[in-house]
Design a protein around this motif. Structure first.
Motif, PDB file in Angstrom:
ATOM      1  N   PHE A 230     -13.934  -2.677  -6.736  1.00 50.63           N
ATOM      2  CA  PHE A 230     -13.420  -2.866  -5.383  1.00 50.63           C
ATOM      3  C   PHE A 230     -13.839  -4.227  -4.845  1.00 50.63           C
ATOM      4  O   PHE A 230     -14.934  -4.710  -5.105  1.00 50.63           O
ATOM      5  N   ARG A 231     -12.935  -4.817  -4.060  1.00 48.36           N
ATOM      6  CA  ARG A 231     -13.246  -6.037  -3.328  1.00 48.36           C
ATOM      7  C   ARG A 231     -12.533  -5.996  -1.980  1.00 48.36           C
ATOM      8  O   ARG A 231     -11.471  -5.393  -1.835  1.00 48.36           O
ATOM      9  N   ASP A 232     -13.153  -6.650  -0.985  1.00 49.51           N
ATOM     10  CA  ASP A 232     -12.528  -6.820   0.327  1.00 49.51           C
ATOM     11  C   ASP A 232     -12.069  -8.271   0.456  1.00 49.51           C
ATOM     12  O   ASP A 232     -12.848  -9.198   0.187  1.00 49.51           O
ATOM     13  N   PHE A 233     -10.833  -8.455   0.870  1.00 38.91           N
ATOM     14  CA  PHE A 233     -10.278  -9.799   1.024  1.00 38.91           C
ATOM     15  C   PHE A 233      -9.819 -10.000   2.470  1.00 38.91           C
ATOM     16  O   PHE A 233      -9.105  -9.148   3.016  1.00 38.91           O
ATOM     17  N   ARG A 234     -10.241 -11.102   3.073  1.00 33.60           N
ATOM     18  CA  ARG A 234      -9.740 -11.428   4.409  1.00 33.60           C
ATOM     19  C   ARG A 234      -8.290 -11.860   4.282  1.00 33.60           C
ATOM     20  O   ARG A 234      -7.961 -12.783   3.528  1.00 33.60           O
ATOM     21  N   VAL A 235      -7.432 -11.213   5.056  1.00 34.05           N
ATOM     22  CA  VAL A 235      -6.000 -11.496   4.953  1.00 34.05           C
ATOM     23  C   VAL A 235      -5.693 -12.935   5.351  1.00 34.05           C
ATOM     24  O   VAL A 235      -4.827 -13.579   4.757  1.00 34.05           O
ATOM     25  N   ASP A 236      -6.427 -13.462   6.334  1.00 33.98           N
ATOM     26  CA  ASP A 236      -6.151 -14.831   6.779  1.00 33.98           C
ATOM     27  C   ASP A 236      -6.603 -15.879   5.762  1.00 33.98           C
ATOM     28  O   ASP A 236      -6.297 -17.059   5.914  1.00 33.98           O
ATOM     29  N   ARG A 237      -7.327 -15.462   4.706  1.00 36.43           N
ATOM     30  CA  ARG A 237      -7.761 -16.405   3.675  1.00 36.43           C
ATOM     31  C   ARG A 237      -6.949 -16.260   2.392  1.00 36.43           C
ATOM     32  O   ARG A 237      -7.262 -16.868   1.377  1.00 36.43           O
ATOM     33  N   ILE A 238      -5.915 -15.442   2.444  1.00 33.40           N
ATOM     34  CA  ILE A 238      -4.969 -15.368   1.324  1.00 33.40           C
ATOM     35  C   ILE A 238      -3.980 -16.514   1.495  1.00 33.40           C
ATOM     36  O   ILE A 238      -3.170 -16.524   2.423  1.00 33.40           O
ATOM     37  N   GLU A 239      -4.065 -17.501   0.633  1.00 37.99           N
ATOM     38  CA  GLU A 239      -3.263 -18.711   0.787  1.00 37.99           C
ATOM     39  C   GLU A 239      -1.845 -18.531   0.275  1.00 37.99           C
ATOM     40  O   GLU A 239      -0.913 -19.195   0.729  1.00 37.99           O
ATOM     41  N   ASP A 240      -1.677 -17.655  -0.700  1.00 38.40           N
ATOM     42  CA  ASP A 240      -0.347 -17.402  -1.245  1.00 38.40           C
ATOM     43  C   ASP A 240      -0.361 -15.988  -1.826  1.00 38.40           C
ATOM     44  O   ASP A 240      -1.433 -15.480  -2.203  1.00 38.40           O
ATOM     45  N   TRP A 241       0.774 -15.362  -1.876  1.00 39.81           N
ATOM     46  CA  TRP A 241       0.838 -14.002  -2.416  1.00 39.81           C
ATOM     47  C   TRP A 241       2.244 -13.721  -2.937  1.00 39.81           C
ATOM     48  O   TRP A 241       3.218 -14.379  -2.561  1.00 39.81           O
ATOM     49  N   GLN A 242       2.318 -12.746  -3.781  1.00 35.56           N
ATOM     50  CA  GLN A 242       3.615 -12.292  -4.299  1.00 35.56           C
ATOM     51  C   GLN A 242       3.498 -10.811  -4.649  1.00 35.56           C
ATOM     52  O   GLN A 242       2.612 -10.412  -5.409  1.00 35.56           O
ATOM     53  N   MET A 243       4.374 -10.018  -4.070  1.00 39.74           N
ATOM     54  CA  MET A 243       4.384  -8.616  -4.415  1.00 39.74           C
ATOM     55  C   MET A 243       5.046  -8.461  -5.776  1.00 39.74           C
ATOM     56  O   MET A 243       6.138  -8.975  -6.013  1.00 39.74           O
ATOM     57  N   LEU A 244       4.366  -7.776  -6.685  1.00 37.43           N
ATOM     58  CA  LEU A 244       4.858  -7.624  -8.048  1.00 37.43           C
ATOM     59  C   LEU A 244       5.715  -6.368  -8.184  1.00 37.43           C
ATOM     60  O   LEU A 244       5.646  -5.447  -7.362  1.00 37.43           O
TER      61      LEU A 244
ATOM     62  N   ILE B  41       0.846  -1.202   0.000  1.00 38.97           N
ATOM     63  CA  ILE B  41       0.000   0.000   0.000  1.00 38.97           C
ATOM     64  C   ILE B  41       0.877   1.245   0.000  1.00 38.97           C
ATOM     65  O   ILE B  41       0.645   2.193  -0.754  1.00 38.97           O
ATOM     66  N   GLY B  42       1.899   1.255   0.865  1.00 39.92           N
ATOM     67  CA  GLY B  42       2.779   2.412   0.956  1.00 39.92           C
ATOM     68  C   GLY B  42       3.563   2.671  -0.315  1.00 39.92           C
ATOM     69  O   GLY B  42       3.823   3.831  -0.670  1.00 39.92           O
ATOM     70  N   GLU B  43       3.934   1.600  -1.013  1.00 36.03           N
ATOM     71  CA  GLU B  43       4.748   1.731  -2.230  1.00 36.03           C
ATOM     72  C   GLU B  43       3.918   1.687  -3.503  1.00 36.03           C
ATOM     73  O   GLU B  43       4.475   1.767  -4.601  1.00 36.03           O
ATOM     74  N   ALA B  44       2.587   1.566  -3.370  1.00 36.58           N
ATOM     75  CA  ALA B  44       1.687   1.469  -4.528  1.00 36.58           C
ATOM     76  C   ALA B  44       2.144   0.353  -5.468  1.00 36.58           C
ATOM     77  O   ALA B  44       2.346   0.556  -6.666  1.00 36.58           O
ATOM     78  N   ARG B  45       2.265  -0.855  -4.906  1.00 38.75           N
ATOM     79  CA  ARG B  45       2.698  -2.022  -5.667  1.00 38.75           C
ATOM     80  C   ARG B  45       1.544  -3.002  -5.798  1.00 38.75           C
ATOM     81  O   ARG B  45       0.792  -3.239  -4.859  1.00 38.75           O
ATOM     82  N   LYS B  46       1.416  -3.606  -6.969  1.00 36.71           N
ATOM     83  CA  LYS B  46       0.411  -4.631  -7.180  1.00 36.71           C
ATOM     84  C   LYS B  46       0.805  -5.924  -6.464  1.00 36.71           C
ATOM     85  O   LYS B  46       1.996  -6.188  -6.255  1.00 36.71           O
ATOM     86  N   ILE B  47      -0.214  -6.712  -6.112  1.00 39.20           N
ATOM     87  CA  ILE B  47       0.020  -8.001  -5.457  1.00 39.20           C
ATOM     88  C   ILE B  47      -0.758  -9.084  -6.191  1.00 39.20           C
ATOM     89  O   ILE B  47      -1.939  -8.902  -6.517  1.00 39.20           O
ATOM     90  N   TRP B  48      -0.082 -10.189  -6.439  1.00 40.72           N
ATOM     91  CA  TRP B  48      -0.770 -11.395  -6.928  1.00 40.72           C
ATOM     92  C   TRP B  48      -1.155 -12.210  -5.708  1.00 40.72           C
ATOM     93  O   TRP B  48      -0.342 -12.407  -4.794  1.00 40.72           O
ATOM     94  N   ILE B  49      -2.413 -12.656  -5.650  1.00 40.83           N
ATOM     95  CA  ILE B  49      -2.853 -13.469  -4.524  1.00 40.83           C
ATOM     96  C   ILE B  49      -3.573 -14.721  -5.005  1.00 40.83           C
ATOM     97  O   ILE B  49      -4.192 -14.734  -6.071  1.00 40.83           O
ATOM     98  N   ALA B  50      -3.451 -15.769  -4.222  1.00 36.65           N
ATOM     99  CA  ALA B  50      -4.289 -16.961  -4.368  1.00 36.65           C
ATOM    100  C   ALA B  50      -5.240 -16.926  -3.187  1.00 36.65           C
ATOM    101  O   ALA B  50      -4.801 -16.985  -2.029  1.00 36.65           O
ATOM    102  N   TYR B  51      -6.540 -16.814  -3.486  1.00 41.93           N
ATOM    103  CA  TYR B  51      -7.510 -16.526  -2.433  1.00 41.93           C
ATOM    104  C   TYR B  51      -8.549 -17.632  -2.321  1.00 41.93           C
ATOM    105  O   TYR B  51      -9.007 -18.191  -3.323  1.00 41.93           O
ATOM    106  N   HIS B  52      -8.941 -17.929  -1.065  1.00 48.10           N
ATOM    107  CA  HIS B  52      -9.962 -18.937  -0.782  1.00 48.10           C
ATOM    108  C   HIS B  52     -11.105 -18.224  -0.060  1.00 48.10           C
ATOM    109  O   HIS B  52     -10.987 -17.866   1.109  1.00 48.10           O
TER     110      HIS B  52
END
Length: 226
Positions: free
Chosen positions: A190-204, A144-155
């Motif tokens: 817009f979407r809201d994602f629960r952080v504890d349900r992000i199974e994998d992520w990668q900052m792009l 958020i601070g660096e305005a970077r996109k994130i790839w997430i695998a979400y459940h």
């Protein structure tokens, strides 16, 4: 501890002691080697801090020096202390550590009666042992601070699994649950994602600039309208 933070703590330690202190005493409190304190003292004295003393003798802060008073009521200080405690409990490890350090700094410069009242105040924040902060929380804050996109695998709660690229714009805590509000490229909204349900992520490496309709203020306006 960062050097700047250590210098601040040294000043506060010497102010509260009201006497001469050896480098060994200060080093023990700061959990560093005495030679580090010698360097710190040289830096402080060269910067104009009113410290008297020398190696092998000890150091003392002149009585004329004092920190600026805090113009907060006790209730305001209690609110700040509780807020920092809540961040310590609910935030990720880095944010929690910063909250503890900020609280220690605040306590160090308070009058003794206020400090004792705050330390003993019966107001606390607790974290559920079953839901500790996830590692991704600090990375999302950085994105958020660096305005970077994130790839997430979400459940999702309804069992749907998906992979998305999101533009994170805000974090919000509901009790022990953290939500990241983001512009979802897959949904183009817009979407809201629960952080504890992000199974994998990668900052792009991709950075983003929000369009006017993607601003967090627009999201909040939508919520107010229902």
């Amino acid at each position: 501890m960062r050097p700047a933070d250590r210098l601040f703590r040294i000043i506060q330690l010497m102010r509260s002691s009201g006497r001469a202190m050896t480098a060994a005493e200060i080093a023990e409190k700061m959990e560093v080697a005495p030679r580090t304190i010698y360097r710190d003292m040289e830096h402080l004295m060269a910067s104009g801090a009113p410290i008297e003393g020398e190696r092998g003798v000890g150091y003392m802060l002149r009585e004329a020096f004092d920190a600026p008073p805090l113009t907060f009521t006790f209730e305001q200080l209690e609110a700040l202390a509780f807020g920092l405690r809540a961040v310590e409990m609910l935030g990720d490890p880095k944010l929690g550590k910063s909250a503890r350090e900020a609280r220690d700094k605040m306590l160090d410069i308070l009058p003794e009666d206020h400090r004792q009242r705050l330390v003993g105040a019966p107001i606390h924040a607790f974290r559920s042992a079953s839901q500790p902060p996830t590692e991704s929380l600090s990375e999302i804050r950085r994105a958020i601070g660096e305005a970077r996109k994130i790839w997430i695998a979400y459940h999702s709660l309804d069992g749907e699994r998906s992979q998305r690229v999101i533009l994170p714009v805000a974090l919000c805590a509901f009790g022990t649950i953290w939500l990241v509000t983001a512009w979802c490229e897959m949904r183009d909204d817009f979407r809201d994602f629960r952080v504890d349900r992000i199974e994998d992520w990668q900052m792009l490496s991709d950075r983003f600039t929000l369009e006017p309709h993607q601003a967090y203020e627009v999201y909040l306006q939508r919520l107010q309208k229902g």
